[in-house]
Design a protein around this motif. Structure first.
Motif, PDB file in Angstrom:
ATOM      1  N   ALA A  16       0.840  -1.198   0.000  1.00 42.07           N
ATOM      2  CA  ALA A  16       0.000   0.000   0.000  1.00 42.07           C
ATOM      3  C   ALA A  16       0.874   1.246   0.000  1.00 42.07           C
ATOM      4  O   ALA A  16       1.991   1.240   0.507  1.00 42.07           O
ATOM      5  CB  ALA A  16      -0.903  -0.006   1.228  1.00 42.07           C
ATOM      6  N   THR A  18       1.588   5.142   1.200  1.00 41.56           N
ATOM      7  CA  THR A  18       1.339   5.970   2.374  1.00 41.56           C
ATOM      8  C   THR A  18       1.703   7.411   2.055  1.00 41.56           C
ATOM      9  O   THR A  18       2.699   7.666   1.381  1.00 41.56           O
ATOM     10  CB  THR A  18       2.170   5.480   3.579  1.00 41.56           C
ATOM     11  OG1 THR A  18       1.854   4.119   3.833  1.00 41.56           O
ATOM     12  CG2 THR A  18       1.859   6.294   4.815  1.00 41.56           C
ATOM     13  N   PHE A 194      -1.100   7.066  -5.776  1.00 43.45           N
ATOM     14  CA  PHE A 194      -2.242   6.165  -5.724  1.00 43.45           C
ATOM     15  C   PHE A 194      -3.507   6.823  -6.260  1.00 43.45           C
ATOM     16  O   PHE A 194      -4.612   6.341  -6.045  1.00 43.45           O
ATOM     17  CB  PHE A 194      -2.475   5.669  -4.292  1.00 43.45           C
ATOM     18  CG  PHE A 194      -2.294   6.727  -3.235  1.00 43.45           C
ATOM     19  CD1 PHE A 194      -1.106   6.810  -2.536  1.00 43.45           C
ATOM     20  CD2 PHE A 194      -3.299   7.635  -2.956  1.00 43.45           C
ATOM     21  CE1 PHE A 194      -0.927   7.781  -1.559  1.00 43.45           C
ATOM     22  CE2 PHE A 194      -3.130   8.601  -1.982  1.00 43.45           C
ATOM     23  CZ  PHE A 194      -1.931   8.669  -1.286  1.00 43.45           C
ATOM     24  N   VAL A 197      -6.074  13.143  -5.042  1.00 47.84           N
ATOM     25  CA  VAL A 197      -6.535  13.423  -3.676  1.00 47.84           C
ATOM     26  C   VAL A 197      -6.835  14.906  -3.586  1.00 47.84           C
ATOM     27  O   VAL A 197      -6.037  15.738  -4.028  1.00 47.84           O
ATOM     28  CB  VAL A 197      -5.459  13.034  -2.634  1.00 47.84           C
ATOM     29  CG1 VAL A 197      -5.864  13.511  -1.245  1.00 47.84           C
ATOM     30  CG2 VAL A 197      -5.215  11.537  -2.641  1.00 47.84           C
ATOM     31  N   PRO A 242     -10.803  10.109  -2.440  1.00 48.28           N
ATOM     32  CA  PRO A 242     -10.242  10.443  -1.127  1.00 48.28           C
ATOM     33  C   PRO A 242      -9.867  11.914  -1.017  1.00 48.28           C
ATOM     34  O   PRO A 242      -9.447  12.536  -1.991  1.00 48.28           O
ATOM     35  CB  PRO A 242      -9.010   9.544  -1.030  1.00 48.28           C
ATOM     36  CG  PRO A 242      -8.692   9.145  -2.423  1.00 48.28           C
ATOM     37  CD  PRO A 242      -9.986   9.134  -3.172  1.00 48.28           C
ATOM     38  N   HIS A 305     -12.251   7.220   3.335  1.00 56.13           N
ATOM     39  CA  HIS A 305     -11.569   6.303   2.424  1.00 56.13           C
ATOM     40  C   HIS A 305     -10.262   5.758   2.999  1.00 56.13           C
ATOM     41  O   HIS A 305      -9.806   4.692   2.613  1.00 56.13           O
ATOM     42  CB  HIS A 305     -11.223   7.018   1.112  1.00 56.13           C
ATOM     43  CG  HIS A 305     -12.374   7.679   0.425  1.00 56.13           C
ATOM     44  ND1 HIS A 305     -12.832   8.940   0.761  1.00 56.13           N
ATOM     45  CD2 HIS A 305     -13.148   7.260  -0.600  1.00 56.13           C
ATOM     46  CE1 HIS A 305     -13.836   9.268  -0.019  1.00 56.13           C
ATOM     47  NE2 HIS A 305     -14.056   8.274  -0.849  1.00 56.13           N
ATOM     48  N   TRP A 306      -9.640   6.505   3.897  1.00 56.74           N
ATOM     49  CA  TRP A 306      -8.269   6.237   4.309  1.00 56.74           C
ATOM     50  C   TRP A 306      -8.176   5.299   5.502  1.00 56.74           C
ATOM     51  O   TRP A 306      -9.092   5.224   6.324  1.00 56.74           O
ATOM     52  CB  TRP A 306      -7.582   7.538   4.708  1.00 56.74           C
ATOM     53  CG  TRP A 306      -7.492   8.593   3.668  1.00 56.74           C
ATOM     54  CD1 TRP A 306      -8.363   9.638   3.476  1.00 56.74           C
ATOM     55  CD2 TRP A 306      -6.485   8.737   2.673  1.00 56.74           C
ATOM     56  NE1 TRP A 306      -7.939  10.422   2.438  1.00 56.74           N
ATOM     57  CE2 TRP A 306      -6.789   9.886   1.916  1.00 56.74           C
ATOM     58  CE3 TRP A 306      -5.341   8.002   2.358  1.00 56.74           C
ATOM     59  CZ2 TRP A 306      -6.008  10.326   0.874  1.00 56.74           C
ATOM     60  CZ3 TRP A 306      -4.549   8.428   1.306  1.00 56.74           C
ATOM     61  CH2 TRP A 306      -4.877   9.573   0.578  1.00 56.74           C
ATOM     62  N   THR A 307      -7.020   4.650   5.624  1.00 59.14           N
ATOM     63  CA  THR A 307      -6.604   4.015   6.866  1.00 59.14           C
ATOM     64  C   THR A 307      -5.546   4.913   7.500  1.00 59.14           C
ATOM     65  O   THR A 307      -4.546   5.237   6.849  1.00 59.14           O
ATOM     66  CB  THR A 307      -6.010   2.621   6.614  1.00 59.14           C
ATOM     67  OG1 THR A 307      -7.013   1.783   6.031  1.00 59.14           O
ATOM     68  CG2 THR A 307      -5.520   2.002   7.918  1.00 59.14           C
ATOM     69  N   LEU A 339      -1.360   8.523   6.131  1.00 61.36           N
ATOM     70  CA  LEU A 339      -2.548   7.879   5.569  1.00 61.36           C
ATOM     71  C   LEU A 339      -2.164   6.812   4.554  1.00 61.36           C
ATOM     72  O   LEU A 339      -1.160   6.921   3.863  1.00 61.36           O
ATOM     73  CB  LEU A 339      -3.427   8.930   4.895  1.00 61.36           C
ATOM     74  CG  LEU A 339      -3.898  10.061   5.810  1.00 61.36           C
ATOM     75  CD1 LEU A 339      -4.537  11.173   4.998  1.00 61.36           C
ATOM     76  CD2 LEU A 339      -4.887   9.531   6.843  1.00 61.36           C
ATOM     77  N   GLU A 340      -3.032   5.814   4.448  1.00 57.94           N
ATOM     78  CA  GLU A 340      -2.776   4.698   3.540  1.00 57.94           C
ATOM     79  C   GLU A 340      -4.051   4.318   2.814  1.00 57.94           C
ATOM     80  O   GLU A 340      -5.150   4.335   3.407  1.00 57.94           O
ATOM     81  CB  GLU A 340      -2.251   3.512   4.351  1.00 57.94           C
ATOM     82  CG  GLU A 340      -1.907   2.278   3.543  1.00 57.94           C
ATOM     83  CD  GLU A 340      -1.353   1.177   4.429  1.00 57.94           C
ATOM     84  OE1 GLU A 340      -0.157   1.267   4.776  1.00 57.94           O
ATOM     85  OE2 GLU A 340      -2.110   0.254   4.766  1.00 57.94           O
ATOM     86  N   LEU A 341      -3.910   4.001   1.551  1.00 57.17           N
ATOM     87  CA  LEU A 341      -5.000   3.426   0.761  1.00 57.17           C
ATOM     88  C   LEU A 341      -4.598   2.011   0.367  1.00 57.17           C
ATOM     89  O   LEU A 341      -3.523   1.808  -0.200  1.00 57.17           O
ATOM     90  CB  LEU A 341      -5.264   4.254  -0.490  1.00 57.17           C
ATOM     91  CG  LEU A 341      -6.034   5.562  -0.324  1.00 57.17           C
ATOM     92  CD1 LEU A 341      -6.144   6.264  -1.668  1.00 57.17           C
ATOM     93  CD2 LEU A 341      -7.422   5.316   0.253  1.00 57.17           C
ATOM     94  N   GLU A 342      -5.458   1.058   0.697  1.00 57.27           N
ATOM     95  CA  GLU A 342      -5.142  -0.331   0.337  1.00 57.27           C
ATOM     96  C   GLU A 342      -5.292  -0.528  -1.170  1.00 57.27           C
ATOM     97  O   GLU A 342      -6.133   0.064  -1.794  1.00 57.27           O
ATOM     98  CB  GLU A 342      -6.092  -1.279   1.085  1.00 57.27           C
ATOM     99  CG  GLU A 342      -5.967  -1.167   2.605  1.00 57.27           C
ATOM    100  CD  GLU A 342      -4.636  -1.688   3.136  1.00 57.27           C
ATOM    101  OE1 GLU A 342      -3.932  -2.351   2.341  1.00 57.27           O
ATOM    102  OE2 GLU A 342      -4.322  -1.417   4.293  1.00 57.27           O
TER     103      GLU A 342
END
Length: 342
Positions: A16, A18, A194, A197, A242, A305-307, A339-342
């Motif tokens: 992923a 970040t 990714f 944004v 996101p 949307h984010w982790t 922040l991370e997007l899978e």
């Protein structure tokens, strides 16, 4: 050979991405035009402290407040050059003329005079006073920026306009031209590895320095309220992917003066997350003011949307070099979220 290369690359592709997003009210603004540029070029101690804080945190995207704007962009260029020399390169920037000291010709603050700092669209001593900027490692889609700075206060859905003794304050003429954002309010699209944004950023008016009409308190409330309207499709173009809200709301949800409804609603909005970044001692405070003490007024709020992998308020332990730099740089503290997007 091709198969072996594919197997080697596949795990890397599955990782992923970040991104570290930050906001920082640098308070670098000076009392006259060109003075900040002069100070950057001569190695001013506060400027160097701001650079030290930013390089220590190393954000990928950062929203800055308190940076004077000029027509040629020389001040921002000089600041980014200082950062580059310190090892932090932001090849992509966005800045536009703020509402501060944007002339109206009217009495906007009700003091019976015109052409003062309070009679502009936003309080300011000169064009660009106390502006904003976005710095990014990733390309910024300049053509797709949504600039809400020209938004008239009266055109905001459910606007709470100031009234005194049953009359529009300071006058009907003033309210016909009064913009809502006291500095600026932007949605800045960033092309990250990714995908796109949207960075939503602003610097709201302090909810003080007014009278019984509560003009600044109402304005602060409605500047914060803008984002709820944007997220829910009532203003501008609702984000499709996101996004992150990052800026200085000049409002603590529980402490100090001001109307708390808008900031509380934003922090609990179902489309957003509040990671509640904390400093080295576990405190949520992002600013220290002599009159009111520690308060939380600076925010980085990612969309659902984010982790969230990590977050923090840059305020190192007492006695450290980092703490000295942070104290020299600004009363405000840099806030960052990973922040991370899978």
């Amino acid at each position: 050979m091709i198969r072996i290369l594919f197997l080697l690359v596949l795990p890397l592709m599955a990782q992923a991405e970040t991104v570290r997003v930050a906001t920082f009210n640098t308070e670098l603004s000076r009392d006259g035009p060109g003075l900040l540029l002069r100070d950057i070029r001569r190695g001013d101690a506060q400027v160097q402290a701001v650079v030290q804080v930013l390089t220590a945190v190393n954000p990928d995207i950062v929203a800055l407040q308190g940076v004077d704007w000029d027509f040629g962009g020389e001040t921002l260029a000089a600041l980014t050059e200082q950062l580059r020399e310190a090892g932090l390169d932001y090849p992509h920037q966005f800045a536009a003329r703020p509402n501060s000291d944007l002339e109206t010709g009217l009495d906007m603050d009700g003091d019976g005079r015109t052409h003062g700092p309070g009679d502009a669209q936003g309080w300011g001593k000169y064009t660009g006073h106390g502006g904003m900027a976005v710095l990014s490692r990733y390309p910024i889609n300049q053509d797709e920026v949504q600039d809400f700075s020209p938004l008239l206060w009266r055109d905001l859905p459910d606007a709470q306009l100031p009234v005194l003794d049953g009359q529009l304050y300071p006058s009907e003429d003033a309210q016909m031209v009064q913009r809502l954002p006291s500095v600026a309010q932007w949605v800045v699209p960033v092309d990250t590895p990714f995908g796109p944004v949207d960075l939503m950023t602003f610097h709201a008016a302090p909810p003080v320095f007014d009278g019984p009409e509560d003009r600044n308190g109402l304005r602060n409330h409605d500047e914060i309220q803008v984002w709820s309207h944007v997220l829910e499709g009532r203003l501008g173009s609702a984000p499709k992917g996101p996004y992150v809200i990052a800026g200085d709301a000049n409002q603590d949800p529980t402490r100090g003066e001001g109307r708390k409804q808008a900031i509380k609603a934003l922090l609990s909005h179902p489309l957003l997350q509040d990671p509640q970044p904390r400093d080295a001692t576990g405190d949520l405070a992002t600013v220290t003011w002599k009159a009111t003490g520690d308060m939380r007024v600076d925010y980085v709020l990612p969309s659902a949307h984010w982790t969230v992998r990590d977050c923090g308020v840059y305020w190192p332990d007492t006695g450290t070099e980092g703490r000295t730099a942070a104290q020299t740089a600004s009363r405000h503290r840099l806030v960052r979220v990973d922040l991370e997007l899978e």
